[in-house]
Design an enzyme around this catalytic site. Structure first.
Site, PDB file in Angstrom:
ATOM      1  N   ASP A  79       4.110   0.448  12.132  1.00 21.01           N
ATOM      2  CA  ASP A  79       2.871  -0.088  11.573  1.00 21.01           C
ATOM      3  C   ASP A  79       2.564  -1.517  12.030  1.00 21.01           C
ATOM      4  OD1 ASP A  79       2.252   2.223  10.288  1.00 21.01           O
ATOM      5  OD2 ASP A  79       2.694   1.521   8.266  1.00 21.01           O
ATOM      6  N   LYS A 125       0.826  -1.206   0.000  1.00 17.67           N
ATOM      7  CA  LYS A 125       0.000   0.000   0.000  1.00 17.67           C
ATOM      8  C   LYS A 125       0.861   1.257   0.000  1.00 17.67           C
ATOM      9  CE  LYS A 125      -1.599   1.909   3.829  1.00 17.67           C
ATOM     10  NZ  LYS A 125      -1.646   3.390   3.947  1.00 17.67           N
ATOM     11  N   ASN A 126       1.806   1.332   0.930  1.00 22.30           N
ATOM     12  CA  ASN A 126       2.586   2.559   1.088  1.00 22.30           C
ATOM     13  C   ASN A 126       3.480   2.829  -0.118  1.00 22.30           C
ATOM     14  OD1 ASN A 126       1.448   3.103   3.583  1.00 22.30           O
ATOM     15  ND2 ASN A 126       3.014   1.988   4.704  1.00 22.30           N
ATOM     16  N   CYS A 144      -4.780   8.431   8.997  1.00 23.26           N
ATOM     17  CA  CYS A 144      -4.982   7.970  10.369  1.00 23.26           C
ATOM     18  C   CYS A 144      -4.588   9.042  11.372  1.00 23.26           C
ATOM     19  CB  CYS A 144      -4.157   6.699  10.636  1.00 23.26           C
ATOM     20  SG  CYS A 144      -4.763   5.240   9.787  1.00 23.26           S
ATOM     21  N   ARG A 183      -8.891   0.500   4.182  1.00 20.06           N
ATOM     22  CA  ARG A 183      -7.952   1.463   3.624  1.00 20.06           C
ATOM     23  C   ARG A 183      -6.599   0.831   3.323  1.00 20.06           C
ATOM     24  NH1 ARG A 183      -6.550   5.105   7.551  1.00 20.06           N
ATOM     25  NH2 ARG A 183      -5.243   5.988   5.918  1.00 20.06           N
ATOM     26  N   ARG A 210       2.137  14.439  12.847  1.00 24.44           N
ATOM     27  CA  ARG A 210       2.581  14.177  11.478  1.00 24.44           C
ATOM     28  C   ARG A 210       2.694  15.474  10.666  1.00 24.44           C
ATOM     29  NH1 ARG A 210      -1.218   9.344   9.358  1.00 24.44           N
ATOM     30  NH2 ARG A 210       0.611   8.679   8.248  1.00 24.44           N
TER      31      ARG A 210
END
Length: 498
Positions: free
Chosen positions: A374, A83-84, A179, A470, A184
């Protein structure tokens, strides 16, 4: 109505960049030699009747997963593309002004759908040729302000800032969503662009490059090895005039995957996978073929699933060094992990194989090659079922403990002080968790609650699983194939994504 603040970044360029016309059946200047079948491209705004389900965001409806716990799992699970990595590479396609990009391994997720919509909102053509190939053509992009509503739903939407300002000399991008796991801040992203000649303000003022041209090569030292700031700098510098040097760069595999993609498109980047990157800018980048690598976080999650249910499963494709930290911790707990092929692992936590119950271990999350933040929540769920006490220190994000209160609803013994969690664990032979109703507050915490439900006695309901959708492709389908008792049910009210 409240609106997200926008960030306007610009440089002055002497003339607009030339956008090359699309020739649908031919990939010009392909960086790889393997041939592609002719592809048909749809308009940038694709109607519901012509677009594929993968690439158009739909209204989010609240669903829940209902899990009957206490069942072992077995079999093989296929790991999806990262995903990332996919999100960064999708942003990187905006660097390519000449010809389409064909991407393989892009997972079908809410986040990747949203990112595709972000690209469409500025004129890119995005089409799913089949389940395995996503084609993005950014040749005709001419808008520098992507849809703020889409950017506000996804953190990675902000990544388009670098390519847009480098290519067009100006970008106006809303502050990102994602999220809610900490502040961040995006200041490092902006400071990196400023090192390349851009000027930025957060209000309504447009920003212009002091040199009167596009971005220029420059040097920048990251105060913290931020993945997003590294990726933004690399994409922008790949089209800047001159040589750029980034030190203390993030070394996560996803960053290395993005650099490999850009190199395939014609960029000149040295030091991929290290803390120092040297980028020689190119006037333009070209379309290419590229395959997204396997998702190391999904792999780690399924490794934790085998451990928490005291089961044995195999998984592929995986890149073993990418999950080395998880392998080390599970081995410390007592699991037996075997590499059964170049890209396949077997994880066993069956007591007859391990010689007893799993033991507690400690974790401190760190940037790569440290233990990934994560996987913190999934390991916390596992540790509630291990014998002995353990400590988890979260050093990457300051607000990533939302799952603690939910795990406690299932009977977990956890106390939190600041960014450190103290887990009481359990005793040999005792079932530590009991089913209940919990709610996913974020992506990885939601996955942790599902794992906890699989280990708990009775029925567990995990609500707001749009968070899980997601970042995990066909999560419950894969769990079902492993033998888990899990089903998706609808709630009657809508949900707002973080």
């Amino acid at each position: 109505m409240h609106r997200n603040p926008t960030l306007i970044v610009a440089t002055t360029i002497t003339s607009p960049p030339r956008l090359f016309p699309l020739i649908p059946s031919t990939f010009h200047h392909m960086a790889t030699a393997s041939p592609l079948l002719p592809l048909t491209f749809l308009p940038s705004k694709i109607s519901a009747s012509t677009s594929t389900p993968l690439r158009t965001s739909l209204p989010s409806i609240d669903h829940k997963l209902v899990i009957s716990g206490g069942r072992p799992i077995s079999g093989h699970v296929s790991i999806s593309g990262s995903k990332n990595s996919a999100l960064a590479v999708l942003a990187g396609t905006l660097c390519c002004s000449s010809g389409p990009v064909a991407l393989r391994g892009v997972p079908d997720l809410l986040d990747t759908r949203t990112m595709a919509d972000v690209l469409r909102s500025i004129g890119a053509r995005v089409e799913s040729e089949d389940r395995d190939v996503l084609v993005v053509d950014a040749s005709d992009v001419g808008v520098t302000e992507p849809c703020s509503e889409k950017i506000g739903r996804i953190r990675a939407g902000f990544f388009v800032l670098g390519p847009l300002v480098a290519r067009f000399g100006k970008a106006e991008v809303a502050m990102p969503g994602g999220c809610r796991i900490g502040l961040r801040p995006v200041d490092l992203y902006i400071k990196g662009l400023e090192a390349l000649g851009a000027v930025a303000e957060e209000e309504k003022v447009c920003v212009y490059g002091a040199n009167g041209k596009g971005l220029v090569g420059g040097s920048f030292h990251l105060a913290y090895p931020s993945v997003g700031a590294t990726e933004t700098f690399v994409m922008a510098a790949s089209m800047a005039d001159g040589v750029s040097v980034l030190t203390n760069a993030a070394m996560e595999p996803e960053v290395a995957d993005l650099t490999k993609f850009l190199i395939a498109c014609g960029a000149c980047i040295e030091g991929a996978g290290t803390s120092t990157l040297v980028i020689t800018g190119r006037k333009k980048l070209y379309g290419a073929e590229f395959t997204i690598f396997p998702d190391r976080i999904e792999a780690g999650t399924f490794m934790a699933a085998a451990a928490i249910t005291r089961s044995c499963i195999s998984l592929s494709p995986v890149i073993p060094p990418h999950v080395a930290q998880m392998t080390e911790k599970l081995t410390e707990a007592g699991c037996k992990i075997t590499q059964i092929g170049p890209s396949a692992l077997e994880v066993s936590a069956v007591p007859e194989v391990t010689g007893g119950d799993l033991q507690a271990f400690n974790i401190k999350t760190l940037p790569y090659p440290g233990f990934p933040t994560d996987l913190q929540a999934q390991c916390m769920a596992l540790l509630t079922t291990c014998v002995g006490s353990s400590i988890i220190e979260e050093s990457v994000f300051e607000n990533r403990m939302h799952h603690v209160e939910e795990l406690k609803k299932l009977g977990a013994d956890i106390k939190v002080g600041g960014n450190t969690a103290f887990i009481g664990g359990t005793k040999p032979g005792r079932i530590a968790l009991t089913g209940g109703r919990v709610r996913a507050a974020d992506l990885r915490g939601g996955a942790a609650l599902v794992l906890a439900g699989m280990a708990a006695s009775g029925i567990t309901e995990v609500e707001n699983i749009a968070q899980i959708d997601r970042g995990y492709e066909r999560f419950e389908e894969k769990l079902l194939l492993l033998g888990a008792d899990v089903k998706r049910e609808s709630n009657l009210h809508p949900v707002l994504l973080a």
